[in-house]
Design a protein around this motif. Structure first.
Motif: not given
Length: 316
Positions: A130-138, A142-148, A150-155, A177-179
């Protein structure tokens, strides 16, 4: 303080990960889990989020297999133990409490396992997630994590995932999630958004913590941030509840009284706060909140705010 029990919800713990990895048992008294059943009782937790997490060294297909194994373990051992019931729809928490049970809610940490296929998201929902985080650090589909770097945002697919989660009645989690992805998600979200386990970057500058602008944006969605007990997100060196309270103070100063909860990250950390070592110590934090802010605010932070968000998202 009134005689009415304080509702307590913990929005993030890696209990199933450690059970799977280390062969630990949820109901064993001598288990070294931060949150085995006895410690959940000591903490007074009414609803515990049970996270499905697999290390990024595994492929998305392997992560899916591991998540399915953890779901089976949750059903066979945690729920099968007869003392915890799942939360699948609005009202389940109240029904479980009225019948004398504690509750568990399944959450995915990092959507790699979805593998660009919404049918997998639907399957996970049918299996009780019933819940999901979009990414881990990588980064993932779905998107790039805060550890990448390059941050391309949501795909494009990531945008589909957010919309579909909103439609299904799943809680969208921006922790890790990345910024750019964060702001892309805030722009399209049609329901409250949470950061299940994060602190204030203004107090401690760590990539996993949220800026004041991010915190205010979460508040505007009707969502919340789950204050987390991860030492490296709290401060430098040895840290305690004193240090954690600086983050609580700051979030409240930003107007977060109705948007602050708990996301302990117990069993996802090796080092703990000196006075929050496991679930049995959670009353220390609750007592500190009570003394500092009073009963009404304490009850919101310990579980009231999380319940409001859950009730606004889960289907009947």
């Amino acid at each position: 303080m009134s005689d009415e029990k304080t509702l307590i919800i913990d929005g993030h713990a890696d209990i199933l990960y450690r059970m799977e990895k280390e062969g630990l048992r949820f109901y064993e008294d001598k288990s070294n889990l931060h949150l085995n059943y006895d410690r959940i009782v000591q903490a007074g937790i009414d609803l515990q989020f049970f996270v499905l997490f697999a290390e990024p060294k595994y492929s998305p297909a392997e992560q899916l297999k591991m998540h399915l194994s953890m779901i089976e373990q949750f059903n066979a051992e945690v729920v099968g133990g007869g003392k915890i019931r799942p939360v699948l729809k609005k009202g389940d928490l109240e029904r479980n409490m009225a019948a004398g049970y504690r509750s568990g809610l399944l959450s995915i940490e990092g959507g790699d396992c979805i593998q660009s296929d919404l049918r997998i998201l639907h399957t996970m929902y049918r299996l009780g997630v019933r819940a999901m985080g979009m990414t881990w650090n990588q980064g993932n589909c779905i998107a790039d994590g805060c550890g990448e770097r390059v941050d391309r945002g949501l795909t494009d697919f990531g945008r589909e995932v957010v919309r579909e989660m909103n439609r299904l009645g799943m809680i969208v989690d921006v922790a890790h999630l990345g910024q750019k992805g964060f702001w892309d998600l805030i722009e399209i979200a049609q329901a409250p958004v949470i950061a299940s386990h994060a602190n204030a970057r203004k107090i401690h500058d760590h990539p996993r913590n949220l800026t004041d602008d991010q915190l205010r944006a979460l508040f505007k969605t009707g969502g919340l941030v789950g204050i987390t007990f991860v030492p490296m997100f709290v401060g430098v060196g040895t840290v305690s509840i004193d240090d954690l309270m600086r983050h609580v103070d700051h979030v409240l100063e930003l107007g977060g009284e109705d948007h602050l909860g708990i996301g302990s990250d117990f069993d996802g950390i090796e080092r703990t706060l000196t006075d929050l070592r496991h679930g049995g110590d959670l009353p220390n934090f609750q007592e500190r909140l009570l003394k500092t802010y009073g009963e009404a605010v304490m009850k919101k932070i310990m579980g009231g705010n999380f319940k409001r968000v859950i009730d606004s998202i889960l289907k009947e």
